[in-house]
Scaffold this motif. Structure first.
Motif, PDB file in Angstrom:
ATOM      1  N   ASN A  30       1.383  44.097  21.337  1.00  0.00           N
ATOM      2  CA  ASN A  30       2.420  43.253  22.017  1.00  0.00           C
ATOM      3  C   ASN A  30       3.525  43.442  21.540  1.00  0.00           C
ATOM      4  N   ILE A  31       4.751  44.095  21.913  1.00  0.00           N
ATOM      5  CA  ILE A  31       6.121  44.022  21.696  1.00  0.00           C
ATOM      6  C   ILE A  31       6.866  42.748  21.752  1.00  0.00           C
ATOM      7  N   PHE A  32       7.293  42.217  20.779  1.00  0.00           N
ATOM      8  CA  PHE A  32       7.885  40.996  21.012  1.00  0.00           C
ATOM      9  C   PHE A  32       9.464  41.022  20.541  1.00  0.00           C
ATOM     10  N   GLY A  33      10.272  40.054  21.210  1.00  0.00           N
ATOM     11  CA  GLY A  33      11.711  40.178  20.955  1.00  0.00           C
ATOM     12  C   GLY A  33      12.662  40.714  21.738  1.00  0.00           C
ATOM     13  N   ILE A  34      12.155  41.629  22.632  1.00  0.00           N
ATOM     14  CA  ILE A  34      13.024  42.365  23.466  1.00  0.00           C
ATOM     15  C   ILE A  34      13.377  42.210  25.037  1.00  0.00           C
ATOM     16  N   ILE A  35      12.677  40.969  25.638  1.00  0.00           N
ATOM     17  CA  ILE A  35      12.722  40.203  26.807  1.00  0.00           C
ATOM     18  C   ILE A  35      12.457  38.934  26.895  1.00  0.00           C
ATOM     19  N   GLY A  36      13.198  38.092  27.438  1.00  0.00           N
ATOM     20  CA  GLY A  36      12.869  36.803  27.916  1.00  0.00           C
ATOM     21  C   GLY A  36      12.159  35.866  26.771  1.00  0.00           C
ATOM     22  N   ASN A  37      12.743  35.820  25.513  1.00  0.00           N
ATOM     23  CA  ASN A  37      12.352  34.930  24.744  1.00  0.00           C
ATOM     24  C   ASN A  37      12.925  33.380  25.033  1.00  0.00           C
ATOM     25  N   TRP A  38      11.924  32.148  24.888  1.00  0.00           N
ATOM     26  CA  TRP A  38      12.347  31.222  25.415  1.00  0.00           C
ATOM     27  C   TRP A  38      13.654  30.630  24.827  1.00  0.00           C
ATOM     28  N   ASP A  39      13.800  30.933  23.280  1.00  0.00           N
ATOM     29  CA  ASP A  39      15.312  30.157  23.053  1.00  0.00           C
ATOM     30  C   ASP A  39      15.773  31.499  22.414  1.00  0.00           C
ATOM     31  N   ALA A  40      16.984  32.086  23.083  1.00  0.00           N
ATOM     32  CA  ALA A  40      17.851  33.173  22.845  1.00  0.00           C
ATOM     33  C   ALA A  40      19.112  32.689  22.950  1.00  0.00           C
ATOM     34  N   TYR A  41      19.605  31.849  23.657  1.00  0.00           N
ATOM     35  CA  TYR A  41      21.145  31.709  24.071  1.00  0.00           C
ATOM     36  C   TYR A  41      21.843  30.905  23.007  1.00  0.00           C
ATOM     37  N   SER A  42      21.396  29.678  22.521  1.00  0.00           N
ATOM     38  CA  SER A  42      22.129  28.875  21.911  1.00  0.00           C
ATOM     39  C   SER A  42      22.446  29.660  20.403  1.00  0.00           C
ATOM     40  N   PHE A  43      21.368  30.747  20.135  1.00  0.00           N
ATOM     41  CA  PHE A  43      21.647  31.291  18.614  1.00  0.00           C
ATOM     42  C   PHE A  43      22.765  32.536  18.844  1.00  0.00           C
ATOM     43  N   GLY A  44      23.214  32.722  20.022  1.00  0.00           N
ATOM     44  CA  GLY A  44      24.229  33.683  20.070  1.00  0.00           C
ATOM     45  C   GLY A  44      23.565  34.985  19.963  1.00  0.00           C
ATOM     46  N   SER A  45      24.324  35.960  20.098  1.00  0.00           N
ATOM     47  CA  SER A  45      23.712  37.514  20.151  1.00  0.00           C
ATOM     48  C   SER A  45      24.993  38.437  19.781  1.00  0.00           C
ATOM     49  N   PRO A  46      24.747  39.503  19.031  1.00  0.00           N
ATOM     50  CA  PRO A  46      25.869  40.531  18.747  1.00  0.00           C
ATOM     51  C   PRO A  46      26.035  41.476  19.710  1.00  0.00           C
ATOM     52  N   ILE A  47      25.122  41.708  20.768  1.00  0.00           N
ATOM     53  CA  ILE A  47      25.579  42.656  21.886  1.00  0.00           C
ATOM     54  C   ILE A  47      26.071  41.818  23.148  1.00  0.00           C
TER      55      ILE A  47
END
Length: 577
Positions: free
Chosen positions: A275-292
């Motif tokens: 299983n590849i984790f962390g590249i689509i639809g993680n439940w908590d992604a938005y509030s922590f921000g993103s560099p992309i």
């Protein structure tokens, strides 16, 4: 010295100060050959003592005061005894959960539980395992005096079970490698870390784990939002197992840790799925921000810029696609692509999911992408199900979808996928919290069979707050104590089990037995009909929005043991006709 004791089954939970809830009664245990089983010894003396188990000879720092040594005679080598440890849970209760590796323990006051586990080999020829519990007291230089003894008879069925590794139960417990490193204060993906990983993966394989997890971005789940909680402040962030660099404007990837981890898992027989984790639809992604900035679904990949000598992040959708292409092609080059599933944890935005999936697919247009989802909302599968091969439903959503459960499973299986179920921080019923009735840990296997599912998924095999042997409480009431882990970090860099983990294993064994009985001629319809008496009718199970279920299942260990063994005995009788 007066010693009180009781022999109890493996489902009895000891809560300090609530001993009156522990029922007295005739001890009942009847096991199959090659079955892992356990029972418990509940002891209390009228004054403090130093307890030892088996032939262990130890001394407490207080010297040669009152000592009690407990042993079980008969068929030495088949049983192992351990003291249980006690942890404080959210309501302040002190509950027995960890299975300590100590063979000696100073017991100041009150009751103490001892865990006894064993396995009867397939060559055992008798109908009973005849044991004798013995307790010896000594003080100073006096010779030991026998102060208690009792016969313990365990029935042995002439039926050999298959190892859980060879059974049909599809176990999917997620791995949090960085939590394991932090527990022992070692560098991530160092030699010491991989020694720990090997020990923990061995423990997972003994439960029948089928899935390898690869986390290939940084901070997926945003550390389970640990940055929001100061009580028992804990670091729960996971890091990318791929070492990413940039030189002359181009990415380079070091996959040595990836390969070593996969090889460890495969070496322990965990090799059915990656299983590849962390590249689509993680439940908590938005509030922590993103560099992309040009990708709506936040992704974070730390990158060391060799030209500038500093750490940075992948900062564009294009470069992220280049990174994905390198990862995918590496796995394909190892001949592993058919095992790879892209894991999405609680996706709920179809448009966002679609955009990210298109990027993933563009990274390897020559290959089929298989998506796997753990979801709380069945509408997501309904609206975007064509792209989902593997599916896991939360207990609440599963009960809510009971009328169409068979058709959903048929659809998933028709795509070559597996359908499982999972519990997490909810619901309260049928869970594996430390406060949960211990029989519920075992019933995971029973309900998996009863609902005709392929297996069970759980978000955490072992992710811990800062010091789980001192304080297991974290994020209450969002999380109940024990939600994060089945096991504890042992001092020897190896996992230390819990009574929940062992009862969970017993349920997986039961699942395997029911599957084998089907093959032997006992109909699935009959097994389900018998189970319904204890688990309750499917049509009476209710989903209670938003995070609860109403179910009527028995909590009596003996009822389940008798039902299972009666089916085994029926098979044995039929085989003689």
């Amino acid at each position: 010295m007066k010693l009180d004791y009781k022999i109890l089954d493996s489902s009895v939970k000891h809560i300090k100060g609530s001993e009156e809830t522990i029922k007295s009664g005739d001890f009942y245990l009847e096991v199959a050959k090659e079955e892992s089983f356990a029972f418990q010894i509940f002891i209390r003396a009228d004054k403090p003592f130093f307890g030892t188990l088996g032939k262990n000879r130890d001394i407490h720092w207080k010297g040669l005061g009152d000592r009690i040594r407990i042993e079980i005679a008969g068929h030495e080598g088949l049983l192992d005894m351990s003291f249980l440890g006690y942890v404080q849970i959210d309501d302040g209760s002190i509950v027995a959960d960890p299975i300590l590796k100590k063979k000696s323990l100073y017991i100041e006051s009150g009751y103490q539980m001892i865990w006894v586990q064993g396995k009867v080999p397939k060559g055992f020829s008798k109908a009973n395992l005849e044991l004798e519990l013995r307790a010896y007291h000594s003080n100073g230089y006096r010779a030991e005096e026998l102060v208690a003894k009792e016969d313990v008879n365990i029935g042995v069925l002439d039926y050999v079970i298959r190892p859980v590794k060879e059974g049909g139960f599809y176990l999917d417990l997620w791995q949090h490698l960085c939590s394991w490193a932090r527990a022992y204060d070692v560098e991530y993906f160092s030699e010491e870390h991989f020694q720990i990983i090997d020990n923990y993966i061995k423990g997972l394989s003994e439960l029948g784990q089928r899935v390898v997890d690869l986390i290939i971005t940084d901070y997926p789940w945003a550390g389970q939002r640990c940055y929001q909680f100061e009580d028992n402040a804990s670091n729960l962030y996971e890091f990318n197992i791929v070492k990413v660099s940039r030189k002359n404007g181009r990415l380079t990837c070091d996959f040595s840790a990836v390969d070593r981890y996969i090889d460890i898992c495969f070496g322990h027989g965990i090799d059915e799925e990656i299983n590849i984790f962390g590249i689509i639809g993680n439940w908590d992604a938005y509030s922590f921000g993103s560099p992309i900035g040009d990708l709506k679904d936040p992704m974070r990949v730390v990158c060391y810029d060799e030209d500038l000598g500093r750490f940075d992040y992948i900062r564009s959708k294009e470069e992220f696609g280049e990174y994905l292409r390198a990862v995918f092609r590496h796995l394909a080059g190892r001949g592993l692509w058919d095992k790879v599933k892209i894991m999405s944890d609680e996706p709920n935005n179809v448009e966002l999911f679609k955009e990210t999936l298109e990027l993933i697919e563009s990274a390897v247009p020559e290959r089929k992408i298989n998506i796997k989802c753990a979801i709380h909302d069945q509408h997501f599968f309904d609206n975007y199900g064509d792209n989902i091969q593997y599916l896991s439903l939360n207990t609440c959503e599963l009960v809510n979808s009971m009328e169409r459960l068979n058709s959903i499973k048929d659809e998933v299986n028709s795509r070559g996928g597996k359908m499982t179920w999972f519990s997490c921080c909810f619901p309260e019923d049928l869970n594996i919290f430390i406060k949960s009735p211990l029989i519920e840990s075992r019933l995971n296997g029973w309900f998996t069979y009863y609902w005709d599912l392929d297996g069970f998924l759980r978000w955490a095999y072992a992710i811990w707050p800062t010091n789980p042997l001192k304080d297991v409480r974290y994020k209450y009431p969002k999380w109940n104590a024990g939600d994060m882990f089945f096991i504890y970090p042992g001092k020897d860099m190896k996992p230390m089990g819990s009574v929940r983990e062992k009862n969970f294993l017993f349920g997986i064994q039961d699942f395997g037995i029911f599957k084998e009985l089907e093959k032997s001629g006992i109909s699935k319809t009959e097994i389900i009909r018998e189970m319904e008496r204890l688990l309750g009718s499917k049509c009476d199970m209710e989903f209670v929005p938003e995070r609860s279920v109403r179910m009527k299942y028995s909590l009596e260990y003996k009822e389940y043991a008798e039902l299972r063994n009666s089916l085994i005995k029926k098979h044995l009788l039929n085989s003689k006709l």
